[in-house]
Design a protein around this motif. Structure first.
Motif, PDB file in Angstrom:
ATOM      1  N   UNK A 261       5.645  -0.331  -2.842  1.00  0.00           N
ATOM      2  CA  UNK A 261       6.254   0.230  -4.040  1.00  0.00           C
ATOM      3  C   UNK A 261       7.410   1.174  -3.734  1.00  0.00           C
ATOM      4  N   UNK A 262       7.690   1.406  -2.455  1.00  0.00           N
ATOM      5  CA  UNK A 262       8.803   2.254  -2.068  1.00  0.00           C
ATOM      6  C   UNK A 262       9.110   2.045  -0.605  1.00  0.00           C
ATOM      7  N   UNK A 263       9.878   2.919  -0.007  1.00  0.00           N
ATOM      8  CA  UNK A 263      10.249   2.774   1.385  1.00  0.00           C
ATOM      9  C   UNK A 263       9.068   2.586   2.306  1.00  0.00           C
ATOM     10  N   UNK A 264       8.249   3.641   2.473  1.00  0.00           N
ATOM     11  CA  UNK A 264       7.052   3.537   3.298  1.00  0.00           C
ATOM     12  C   UNK A 264       5.795   3.716   2.452  1.00  0.00           C
ATOM     13  N   UNK A 265       5.928   3.523   1.147  1.00  0.00           N
ATOM     14  CA  UNK A 265       4.827   3.717   0.208  1.00  0.00           C
ATOM     15  C   UNK A 265       4.211   2.375  -0.185  1.00  0.00           C
ATOM     16  N   UNK A 266       2.885   2.338  -0.219  1.00  0.00           N
ATOM     17  CA  UNK A 266       2.155   1.127  -0.563  1.00  0.00           C
ATOM     18  C   UNK A 266       1.094   1.470  -1.617  1.00  0.00           C
ATOM     19  N   UNK A 267       0.708   0.441  -2.364  1.00  0.00           N
ATOM     20  CA  UNK A 267      -0.389   0.586  -3.328  1.00  0.00           C
ATOM     21  C   UNK A 267      -1.283  -0.633  -3.216  1.00  0.00           C
ATOM     22  N   UNK A 268      -2.590  -0.400  -3.244  1.00  0.00           N
ATOM     23  CA  UNK A 268      -3.549  -1.506  -3.196  1.00  0.00           C
ATOM     24  C   UNK A 268      -4.430  -1.411  -4.433  1.00  0.00           C
ATOM     25  N   UNK A 269      -4.371  -2.445  -5.262  1.00  0.00           N
ATOM     26  CA  UNK A 269      -5.216  -2.532  -6.452  1.00  0.00           C
ATOM     27  C   UNK A 269      -6.532  -3.171  -6.024  1.00  0.00           C
ATOM     28  N   UNK A 270      -7.640  -2.473  -6.267  1.00  0.00           N
ATOM     29  CA  UNK A 270      -8.944  -2.914  -5.752  1.00  0.00           C
ATOM     30  C   UNK A 270      -9.902  -3.116  -6.927  1.00  0.00           C
ATOM     31  N   UNK A 271      -9.972  -4.347  -7.474  1.00  0.00           N
ATOM     32  CA  UNK A 271     -10.837  -4.600  -8.640  1.00  0.00           C
ATOM     33  C   UNK A 271     -12.318  -4.532  -8.287  1.00  0.00           C
ATOM     34  N   UNK A 272     -13.125  -4.248  -9.297  1.00  0.00           N
ATOM     35  CA  UNK A 272     -14.591  -4.243  -9.191  1.00  0.00           C
ATOM     36  C   UNK A 272     -15.079  -3.406  -8.009  1.00  0.00           C
ATOM     37  N   UNK A 273     -14.451  -2.246  -7.815  1.00  0.00           N
ATOM     38  CA  UNK A 273     -14.794  -1.399  -6.673  1.00  0.00           C
ATOM     39  C   UNK A 273     -14.869   0.059  -7.120  1.00  0.00           C
ATOM     40  N   UNK A 274     -15.981   0.709  -6.805  1.00  0.00           N
ATOM     41  CA  UNK A 274     -16.163   2.100  -7.199  1.00  0.00           C
ATOM     42  C   UNK A 274     -15.664   3.044  -6.111  1.00  0.00           C
ATOM     43  N   UNK A 275     -15.991   4.321  -6.259  1.00  0.00           N
ATOM     44  CA  UNK A 275     -15.534   5.337  -5.315  1.00  0.00           C
ATOM     45  C   UNK A 275     -15.977   5.013  -3.899  1.00  0.00           C
ATOM     46  N   UNK A 276     -17.240   4.705  -3.718  1.00  0.00           N
ATOM     47  CA  UNK A 276     -17.780   4.468  -2.380  1.00  0.00           C
ATOM     48  C   UNK A 276     -17.105   3.267  -1.709  1.00  0.00           C
ATOM     49  N   UNK A 277     -17.000   2.172  -2.449  1.00  0.00           N
ATOM     50  CA  UNK A 277     -16.395   0.970  -1.889  1.00  0.00           C
ATOM     51  C   UNK A 277     -14.932   1.145  -1.561  1.00  0.00           C
ATOM     52  N   UNK A 278     -14.212   1.864  -2.416  1.00  0.00           N
ATOM     53  CA  UNK A 278     -12.780   2.055  -2.169  1.00  0.00           C
ATOM     54  C   UNK A 278     -12.548   2.977  -0.972  1.00  0.00           C
ATOM     55  N   UNK A 279     -13.381   3.994  -0.811  1.00  0.00           N
ATOM     56  CA  UNK A 279     -13.263   4.869   0.359  1.00  0.00           C
ATOM     57  C   UNK A 279     -13.528   4.096   1.650  1.00  0.00           C
ATOM     58  N   UNK A 280     -14.510   3.213   1.608  1.00  0.00           N
ATOM     59  CA  UNK A 280     -14.832   2.424   2.795  1.00  0.00           C
ATOM     60  C   UNK A 280     -13.658   1.517   3.175  1.00  0.00           C
ATOM     61  N   UNK A 281     -13.077   0.844   2.166  1.00  0.00           N
ATOM     62  CA  UNK A 281     -11.954  -0.049   2.429  1.00  0.00           C
ATOM     63  C   UNK A 281     -10.742   0.739   2.921  1.00  0.00           C
ATOM     64  N   UNK A 282     -10.451   1.859   2.272  1.00  0.00           N
ATOM     65  CA  UNK A 282      -9.299   2.669   2.656  1.00  0.00           C
ATOM     66  C   UNK A 282      -9.425   3.178   4.081  1.00  0.00           C
ATOM     67  N   UNK A 283     -10.615   3.587   4.462  1.00  0.00           N
ATOM     68  CA  UNK A 283     -10.797   4.084   5.838  1.00  0.00           C
ATOM     69  C   UNK A 283     -10.684   2.961   6.866  1.00  0.00           C
ATOM     70  N   UNK A 284     -11.040   1.745   6.456  1.00  0.00           N
ATOM     71  CA  UNK A 284     -10.811   0.603   7.361  1.00  0.00           C
ATOM     72  C   UNK A 284      -9.311   0.407   7.578  1.00  0.00           C
ATOM     73  N   UNK A 285      -8.541   0.513   6.487  1.00  0.00           N
ATOM     74  CA  UNK A 285      -7.079   0.438   6.617  1.00  0.00           C
ATOM     75  C   UNK A 285      -6.579   1.506   7.594  1.00  0.00           C
ATOM     76  N   UNK A 286      -7.007   2.738   7.344  1.00  0.00           N
ATOM     77  CA  UNK A 286      -6.505   3.879   8.124  1.00  0.00           C
ATOM     78  C   UNK A 286      -6.871   3.737   9.601  1.00  0.00           C
ATOM     79  N   UNK A 287      -8.103   3.360   9.865  1.00  0.00           N
ATOM     80  CA  UNK A 287      -8.558   3.245  11.259  1.00  0.00           C
ATOM     81  C   UNK A 287      -7.801   2.142  11.993  1.00  0.00           C
ATOM     82  N   UNK A 288      -7.693   0.983  11.364  1.00  0.00           N
ATOM     83  CA  UNK A 288      -7.051  -0.153  12.037  1.00  0.00           C
ATOM     84  C   UNK A 288      -5.562   0.103  12.270  1.00  0.00           C
TER      85      UNK A 288
END
Length: 536
Positions: free
Chosen positions: A440-467
Motif C-alpha cells: 500500500x506504500x513504499x515499504x508499507x504492506x497490509x494483509x487482510x486476514x478473514x475469519x481470524x481472531x486476535x490469537x490467530x492473527x498474532x500467530x500469523x503475524x509473528x510467523x511473518x516477522x520471524x521468517x
C-alpha cells in the motif's frame, strides 16, 4: 435471437469504479506533492507533463495551495526556460542564488522573485522515456542540496507509477468501448467483459443461433498450453453432464476437437450420425453426451494462415438429426454462420484477455506482484461486508520494514527493490489462500486476514516477522538482515467499520515502531496497556 438489454447497474458500477480510480490517482499524486512540500518547504512544487509530440508541457499538479494561482495552466513551449533545459539535457538542474534579472523561470504567470530552483526529469522505464519535469523553488535564498535532488527523484518515480496507473485505467476504458462495438454483433455478448463472462455468453449465443441445439461448448487453450472446456450451455436434460464437463481438459488424439484444432477445419465434413462410431468422439473417452445425431466443431484461429495454430474450438450439438440439414447450400450457410460466430468469439475472447491483463496491471504492484493500494481498499470493503453478514472475525495486519530508508541510502535502490520483492515473497508463501497481501506504500504492506481472531492473527503475524528476520541479503559481499514491525486490529472486537479498522491497525503499528520495532502489537494490547497505566 432475443434482444438483451444492457445491465445499467453493471455499467453504473463500472463508471463509478473508473471515477473512484481516477480520484484515487489524483489523491496519490497530491500525497506525493504534500510530502515534498513538508520536506522541502518550497514556494512551489509542481509537475509539468510533456505532450505526446514533445512540443509543449502543461501543468499536471502543484502545491502548496497558496501558490497554485500563480502558475501557468496553459500549454507552454517545451524548450523554454529551466523546464526546457531539463528536458533537453534529461538531467537534474539545481540553481542557487538566482539573480532577480534572470528570465529562466517561465512557468509563472507573472514575475516571481525566485532565489533557488531544483528540477528533475521524469524518465519512465528501462528506455528512459521522457515524460515531464518535477520541480521545486524557493523565494528565500536557502540552497537546495544533493539530498533534495535524491528526494525529488524518488518522488518522481512514485509520480510516474501513479501516471502509469491513470494511463492503464484510460486504456481499460478505451478497450471496454471498443469491445462493446464488437459485442453488438452478438447481443448476448454486450455486457460481457471478463473471460468467464465472454465464454459463457458465446456458448449461450450459439444455442440461440442454432435453435434446437441441446448443448454448446467453448474450448480454449490455457496458460499451460492445455485445451480446456471453459463454458458449456445445455438443455435441462444435459445439465448434469454439462456440469461435469465444464473445466475439464480435452483429450489429445483423434477426437473431433483435437482434429479441428490441428487442421483448422470445421468438422465433421459429413453428417455426424452417418460417421463410423469410432469417429464420433467429440471431447474424449467418456466425455461426450449420449444419443447425439448432429454435431459441429469449429476452430478459433487468430489468422487465416493454414500453418497458424488454433487457440480453441466452438462445439454445438443435439440429438436431432436435422439441426444441420444436408444439402450444399445449407452446408455453406452453416459454415458461414459458424465462421462468423468464431470470428466474433475470438475477438471477444482476445479483448477479454487484454481487459483482464490491464485490470491485473492496474490492481497489481509492478515491483512485487502483490495487490496495490487501490485493490486493497476494494477487497477490505468486500471482506468486511462478508464478515458482518456471517458474523465472523476479520483481522487487518499493517506492517512496514524497519529502517528501510537506511537500506536504500546504504545499499542503493536496486537492493532496496530486492528487499521489497523478498519480503513480498515471504508474505505470499506464509499467507493462507484466503488471505490478501497488498503493498500500500513504499515499504508499507497490509494483509487482510478473514475469519481470524486476535490469537490467530498474532500467530500469523509473528510467523511473518520471524521468517523475514531470517532472510539474509548480500550487497557486494556485505551481508545484512532486515526486520519488520506489525500492527493488528480485529473486527468486530476492536472496530466495526473500514476506516476504524485501518486507523486502529495503524495505531498498533506505530506503537510497535515507537516501542522498539521488530515486534507485533495488537490494538487490544494498546488499550489494555492504557487501562493499566503501562503505556507511555
Amino acid at each position: 435471437m432475443t434482444s438483451v438489454e444492457v445491465d445499467v447497474s453493471l455499467e453504473k458500477r463500472r463508471e463509478d469504479l473508473k471515477r473512484s480510480s481516477i480520484k484515487q490517482v489524483g489523491i496519490s499524486m497530491s500525497n506525493v506533492l504534500d510530502i515534498l512540500v513538508a520536506a522541502l518547504r518550497p514556494h512551489t512544487v509542481a509537475v509539468f507533463w510533456l505532450s505526446t509530440d514533445e512540443s509543449t508541457v502543461v501543468l499536471k499538479a502543484s502545491g502548496p495551495e497558496a501558490s497554485k494561482h500563480l502558475l501557468r495552466t496553459e500549454p507552454m513551449t517545451s524548450g523554454a526556460g529551466l523546464i526546457g533545459a531539463i528536458l533537453n539535457n534529461q538531467k537534474p538542474i539545481t540553481l542557487n542564488h538566482v539573480r532577480r534579472t534572470e528570465r529562466k523561470i517561465t512557468y509563472y504567470r507573472e514575475n516571481v522573485a525566485i532565489r533557488t530552483f531544483i528540477g528533475v526529469p521524469l524518465l519512465e522505464g528501462e528506455q528512459n522515456h521522457l515524460r515531464g519535469v518535477l520541480l521545486a523553488d524557493r523565494k528565500v535564498d536557502i540552497p537546495f542540496g544533493d539530498e533534495d535532488e535524491r528526494l525529488l527523484e524518488v518522488a518522481g518515480r512514485e509520480i510516474l507509477r501513479t501516471m502509469e496507473t491513470e494511463q492503464r485505467l484510460n486504456l481499460m476504458d478505451q478497450l471496454r468501448n471498443e469491445a462493446r462495438g464488437l459485442y453488438l454483433s452478438t447481443e448476448g455478448l454486450i455486457s460481457a467483459v471478463t473471460l468467464n463472462e465472454v465464454t459463457e455468453q458465446v456458448a449461450h449465443s450459439m444455442r440461440e443461433v442454432f435453435s434446437g441445439a441441446q448443448f454448446s461448448a467453448v474450448v480454449l487453450q490455457d496458460e499451460d498450453q492445455r485445451f480446456v472446456v471453459k463454458a458449456v450451455d445445455s438443455s435441462k436434460k444435459l445439465k448434469e453432464w454439462a456440469a461435469q464437463l465444464n473445466g475439464k481438459e480435452i483429450e489429445s488424439g483423434n477426437n473431433l476437437c483435437s482434429l479441428s484444432i490441428r487442421r483448422g477445419l470445421i468438422l465433421p465434413d459429413q453428417p455426424y450420425d452417418k460417421r463410423n462410431r469410432s469417429q464420433r468422439r467429440i471431447f474424449g473417452e467418456k466425455m461426450d453426451p449420449p444419443g447425439l445425431k448432429s454435431v459441429k466443431v469449429a476452430p478459433l484461429r487468430p489468422t487465416a494462415k493454414e500453418d497458424d495454430p488454433s487457440v480453441g474450438v466452438l462445439v454445438i450439438g443435439t440429438t436431432r438429426s436435422t439441426l444441420f440439414a444436408e444439402g450444399r447450400r445449407r452446408s455453406q450457410d452453416v459454415k458461414r454462420t459458424l465462421e462468423t460466430l468464431c470470428n466474433i468469439a475470438l475477438l471477444s475472447v482476445q479483448n477479454a484477455e487484454r481487459y483482464e491483463l490491464l485490470e491485473k496491471l492496474a490492481t497489481t504492484d509492478a515491483l512485487t506482484g502483490l495487490y496495490n493500494r487501490r485493490r486493497f481498499f476494494d477487497m477490505l470493503q468486500e471482506e468486511i461486508v462478508v464478515a458482518k453478514r456471517y458474523q465472523r472475525s476479520l483481522s487487518l495486519v499493517m506492517t512496514d520494514i524497519d529502517h528501510f530508508k537506511n537500506v536504500n541510502d546504504t545499499y542503493g535502490h536496486p537492493t532496496g527493490d530486492e528487499v521489497l520483492r523478498r519480503v513480498s515473497r515471504v508474505f505470499m508463501e506464509l499467507a493462507r489462500a484466503t488471505d490478501r497481501v497488498c503493498r500500500i506504500g513504499g515499504e508499507e504492506f497490509a494483509i487482510i486476514v478473514p475469519q481470524t481472531d486476535r490469537s490467530g492473527s498474532l500467530m500469523l503475524a509473528d510467523r511473518f516477522r520471524t521468517e523475514i528476520g531470517k532472510q539474509e541479503f548480500n550487497h557486494d559481499g556485505d551481508k545484512f538482515n532486515i526486520h519488520i514491525s506489525l500492527g493488528i486490529c480485529t473486527l468486530p472486537d476492536n472496530a466495526d467499520q473500514e476506516q476504524d479498522l485501518i486507523s486502529k491497525a495503524d495505531q498498533a503499528l506505530y506503537f510497535a515502531k515507537n516501542h522498539g520495532r521488530n515486534q507485533t502489537v495488537h490494538y487490544s494490547d494498546i488499550t489494555a496497556a492504557a487501562a493499566s497505566g503501562g503505556m507511555k
